[in-house]
Scaffold this motif. Structure first.
Motif, PDB file in Angstrom:
ATOM      1  N   ASP A 133     -10.324 -14.610  -2.818  1.00 46.14           N
ATOM      2  CA  ASP A 133      -9.877 -14.732  -4.206  1.00 46.14           C
ATOM      3  C   ASP A 133      -9.916 -13.355  -4.841  1.00 46.14           C
ATOM      4  OD1 ASP A 133      -9.075 -17.374  -4.713  1.00 46.14           O
ATOM      5  OD2 ASP A 133     -11.155 -18.040  -4.600  1.00 46.14           O
ATOM      6  N   LYS A 134      -8.735 -12.886  -5.239  1.00 45.42           N
ATOM      7  CA  LYS A 134      -8.634 -11.505  -5.724  1.00 45.42           C
ATOM      8  C   LYS A 134      -8.153 -11.484  -7.174  1.00 45.42           C
ATOM      9  CE  LYS A 134      -4.022 -10.803  -3.608  1.00 45.42           C
ATOM     10  NZ  LYS A 134      -3.238 -10.481  -4.799  1.00 45.42           N
ATOM     11  N   PRO A 135      -8.750 -10.610  -7.992  1.00 47.28           N
ATOM     12  CA  PRO A 135      -8.327 -10.526  -9.392  1.00 47.28           C
ATOM     13  C   PRO A 135      -7.138  -9.592  -9.603  1.00 47.28           C
ATOM     14  CG  PRO A 135     -10.229  -9.127  -9.030  1.00 47.28           C
ATOM     15  CD  PRO A 135      -9.943  -9.803  -7.716  1.00 47.28           C
ATOM     16  N   GLY A 136      -6.824  -8.776  -8.568  1.00 45.78           N
ATOM     17  CA  GLY A 136      -5.750  -7.795  -8.726  1.00 45.78           C
ATOM     18  C   GLY A 136      -4.591  -8.073  -7.803  1.00 45.78           C
ATOM     19  N   LYS A 137      -3.731  -7.098  -7.671  1.00 47.98           N
ATOM     20  CA  LYS A 137      -2.569  -7.234  -6.802  1.00 47.98           C
ATOM     21  C   LYS A 137      -2.957  -6.931  -5.347  1.00 47.98           C
ATOM     22  CE  LYS A 137      -0.170  -8.082 -10.483  1.00 47.98           C
ATOM     23  NZ  LYS A 137      -0.049  -9.499 -10.875  1.00 47.98           N
ATOM     24  N   THR A 164       6.945  -9.125  -2.083  1.00 55.39           N
ATOM     25  CA  THR A 164       7.066  -7.963  -1.201  1.00 55.39           C
ATOM     26  C   THR A 164       6.664  -6.664  -1.897  1.00 55.39           C
ATOM     27  OG1 THR A 164       8.912  -9.112  -0.193  1.00 55.39           O
ATOM     28  CG2 THR A 164       8.682  -6.776   0.337  1.00 55.39           C
ATOM     29  N   GLU A 165       7.185  -6.470  -3.125  1.00 56.44           N
ATOM     30  CA  GLU A 165       6.976  -5.163  -3.761  1.00 56.44           C
ATOM     31  C   GLU A 165       5.705  -5.111  -4.606  1.00 56.44           C
ATOM     32  OE1 GLU A 165       8.958  -7.480  -4.756  1.00 56.44           O
ATOM     33  OE2 GLU A 165       9.336  -7.429  -6.922  1.00 56.44           O
ATOM     34  N   VAL A 166       5.076  -6.271  -4.832  1.00 55.72           N
ATOM     35  CA  VAL A 166       3.875  -6.253  -5.667  1.00 55.72           C
ATOM     36  C   VAL A 166       2.639  -6.453  -4.774  1.00 55.72           C
ATOM     37  CG1 VAL A 166       2.728  -7.215  -7.712  1.00 55.72           C
ATOM     38  CG2 VAL A 166       5.204  -6.954  -7.690  1.00 55.72           C
ATOM     39  N   CYS A 167       2.212  -7.687  -4.532  1.00 57.46           N
ATOM     40  CA  CYS A 167       0.926  -7.871  -3.842  1.00 57.46           C
ATOM     41  C   CYS A 167       0.974  -7.511  -2.360  1.00 57.46           C
ATOM     42  CB  CYS A 167       0.416  -9.284  -4.066  1.00 57.46           C
ATOM     43  SG  CYS A 167      -0.065  -9.535  -5.789  1.00 57.46           S
ATOM     44  N   VAL A 168       2.124  -7.716  -1.702  1.00 58.68           N
ATOM     45  CA  VAL A 168       2.210  -7.333  -0.286  1.00 58.68           C
ATOM     46  C   VAL A 168       2.165  -5.810  -0.167  1.00 58.68           C
ATOM     47  CG1 VAL A 168       3.688  -7.341   1.770  1.00 58.68           C
ATOM     48  CG2 VAL A 168       3.388  -9.441   0.436  1.00 58.68           C
ATOM     49  N   ASN A 169       2.997  -5.123  -0.951  1.00 60.97           N
ATOM     50  CA  ASN A 169       3.009  -3.654  -0.869  1.00 60.97           C
ATOM     51  C   ASN A 169       1.667  -3.049  -1.275  1.00 60.97           C
ATOM     52  OD1 ASN A 169       4.988  -1.160  -0.662  1.00 60.97           O
ATOM     53  ND2 ASN A 169       6.227  -3.024  -0.533  1.00 60.97           N
ATOM     54  N   THR A 170       1.081  -3.553  -2.348  1.00 59.97           N
ATOM     55  CA  THR A 170      -0.206  -2.998  -2.794  1.00 59.97           C
ATOM     56  C   THR A 170      -1.257  -3.179  -1.702  1.00 59.97           C
ATOM     57  OG1 THR A 170       0.368  -3.575  -5.065  1.00 59.97           O
ATOM     58  CG2 THR A 170      -1.927  -3.034  -4.647  1.00 59.97           C
ATOM     59  N   THR A 171      -1.271  -4.350  -1.084  1.00 63.39           N
ATOM     60  CA  THR A 171      -2.266  -4.619  -0.035  1.00 63.39           C
ATOM     61  C   THR A 171      -2.023  -3.756   1.200  1.00 63.39           C
ATOM     62  OG1 THR A 171      -2.607  -6.876  -0.824  1.00 63.39           O
ATOM     63  CG2 THR A 171      -3.173  -6.432   1.485  1.00 63.39           C
ATOM     64  N   VAL A 172      -0.764  -3.598   1.594  1.00 63.41           N
ATOM     65  CA  VAL A 172      -0.459  -2.759   2.767  1.00 63.41           C
ATOM     66  C   VAL A 172      -0.893  -1.314   2.499  1.00 63.41           C
ATOM     67  CG1 VAL A 172       1.447  -1.764   4.112  1.00 63.41           C
ATOM     68  CG2 VAL A 172       1.371  -4.226   3.703  1.00 63.41           C
ATOM     69  N   ARG A 173      -0.662  -0.843   1.291  1.00 58.63           N
ATOM     70  CA  ARG A 173      -1.072   0.534   0.969  1.00 58.63           C
ATOM     71  C   ARG A 173      -2.593   0.666   0.974  1.00 58.63           C
ATOM     72  NH1 ARG A 173       3.289   3.038  -3.000  1.00 58.63           N
ATOM     73  NH2 ARG A 173       5.134   1.966  -2.227  1.00 58.63           N
ATOM     74  N   GLU A 174      -3.276  -0.315   0.388  1.00 54.75           N
ATOM     75  CA  GLU A 174      -4.748  -0.284   0.400  1.00 54.75           C
ATOM     76  C   GLU A 174      -5.271  -0.320   1.837  1.00 54.75           C
ATOM     77  OE1 GLU A 174      -6.359  -2.550  -3.601  1.00 54.75           O
ATOM     78  OE2 GLU A 174      -5.940  -3.750  -1.845  1.00 54.75           O
ATOM     79  N   ALA A 175      -4.664  -1.163   2.664  1.00 54.91           N
ATOM     80  CA  ALA A 175      -5.112  -1.311   4.058  1.00 54.91           C
ATOM     81  C   ALA A 175      -4.862  -0.022   4.832  1.00 54.91           C
ATOM     82  CB  ALA A 175      -4.380  -2.479   4.723  1.00 54.91           C
ATOM     83  N   ASN A 176      -3.699   0.564   4.633  1.00 55.67           N
ATOM     84  CA  ASN A 176      -3.334   1.792   5.328  1.00 55.67           C
ATOM     85  C   ASN A 176      -4.329   2.909   5.013  1.00 55.67           C
ATOM     86  OD1 ASN A 176      -1.301   3.426   6.837  1.00 55.67           O
ATOM     87  ND2 ASN A 176      -1.120   4.452   4.853  1.00 55.67           N
ATOM     88  N   ASP A 177      -4.716   3.033   3.741  1.00 56.44           N
ATOM     89  CA  ASP A 177      -5.674   4.079   3.364  1.00 56.44           C
ATOM     90  C   ASP A 177      -7.046   3.825   3.975  1.00 56.44           C
ATOM     91  OD1 ASP A 177      -3.973   5.717   1.987  1.00 56.44           O
ATOM     92  OD2 ASP A 177      -4.551   5.018  -0.002  1.00 56.44           O
ATOM     93  N   ARG A 178      -7.328   2.585   4.320  1.00 56.41           N
ATOM     94  CA  ARG A 178      -8.622   2.253   4.937  1.00 56.41           C
ATOM     95  C   ARG A 178      -8.560   2.291   6.459  1.00 56.41           C
ATOM     96  NH1 ARG A 178      -8.235   0.343   0.072  1.00 56.41           N
ATOM     97  NH2 ARG A 178     -10.088   0.125  -1.233  1.00 56.41           N
TER      98      ARG A 178
END
Ligand code: TIU
Length: 225
Positions: A133-137, A164-178
């Motif tokens: 359960d996430k409060p953000g994108k 695609t451009e909101v929660c999927v993209n934000t999550t992929v970017r967060e994951a990539n940085d990790r």
């Protein structure tokens, strides 16, 4: 079924070295609030029917993934009933007549525990599948997703869901940085806007896969079956 440890999956910009035992299927926000009328997506002025084409490809991929005994994780965007985790800026954004926490046809909009906040029946999680359960994108912000991945030795993510451009993209970017390798099946992610769908995928796979890889779910399902 015994899968090889690593399987090259045809993808853009180049084949993805898939390691099933180290890879979770991360299904982002396939909630009624985004996919059915009367929820958050429609409140923002969107045509929610645009997203429904993602349901069947996700259902097929999820069924094959479960059958192979691989890890599945689901996410839901939403807030505590007292809204103490809702940034004031997010609450007023859009200047709509209704906002997060108001009562709609599927209960209070984007509030945990309400009918609209839950995952659509077609993709409903099994008891063994964690729900973040996430409060953000992004799925990493203010959640325990990274600990769950680390404890299970997972290093790759197949990311599906909306948008695609909101929660999927934000999550992929967060994951990539990790340090996670992300593969996105284009038919399993959806946008309310066709041009954002195309650009959202382009942004992931451009520049040598700056954030990750893009494929079609058929390529994963055919290996799994
Ligand atoms: N508005 C929109 O496109 N998406 C969101 O608000 N959340 C997710 O993408 N899940």
């Amino acid at each position: 079924m015994q899968l090889p440890p690593t399987i090259p999956i045809e993808a853009e910009p180049y084949p993805f070295e898939w390691t099933p035992a180290k890879c979770a299927l991360l299904i982002i926000d396939m909630q009624r609030d985004f996919l059915e009328p009367g929820g958050f997506g429609e409140m923002l002025g969107n045509d929610v029917s645009q997203l429904r084409r993602t349901i069947e490809p996700n259902r097929r991929l999820l069924a094959a993934w479960r059958k192979a005994g691989l890890t599945v994780i689901h996410t839901r965007e939403g807030h505590r009933p007292d809204l103490t985790d809702l940034p004031p800026a997010k609450k007023i954004r859009g200047r709509g007549t209704t906002c997060i926490g108001d009562v709609g046809p599927m209960g209070r909009i984007l509030v945990r525990g309400e009918v609209g906040h839950d995952i659509i029946p077609e993709l409903y999680p099994l008891p063994s599948e964690p729900i973040i359960d996430k409060p953000g994108k992004g799925a990493f912000y203010a959640t325990d997703l990274q600990s769950i991945l680390q404890h299970q030795g997972l290093t790759q993510l197949v990311v599906t869901g909306v948008t695609t451009e909101v929660c999927v993209n934000t999550t992929v970017r967060e994951a990539n940085d990790r340090g996670y390798d992300c593969l996105v099946p284009e038919d399993c992610v959806g946008s309310y806007f066709p041009h954002f769908q195309e650009m959202g995928l382009n942004m992931i796979k451009a520049q040598g896969g700056i954030f990750g890889w893009v494929t079609h779910s058929d390529r994963l399902v055919s290996v799994l079956s």
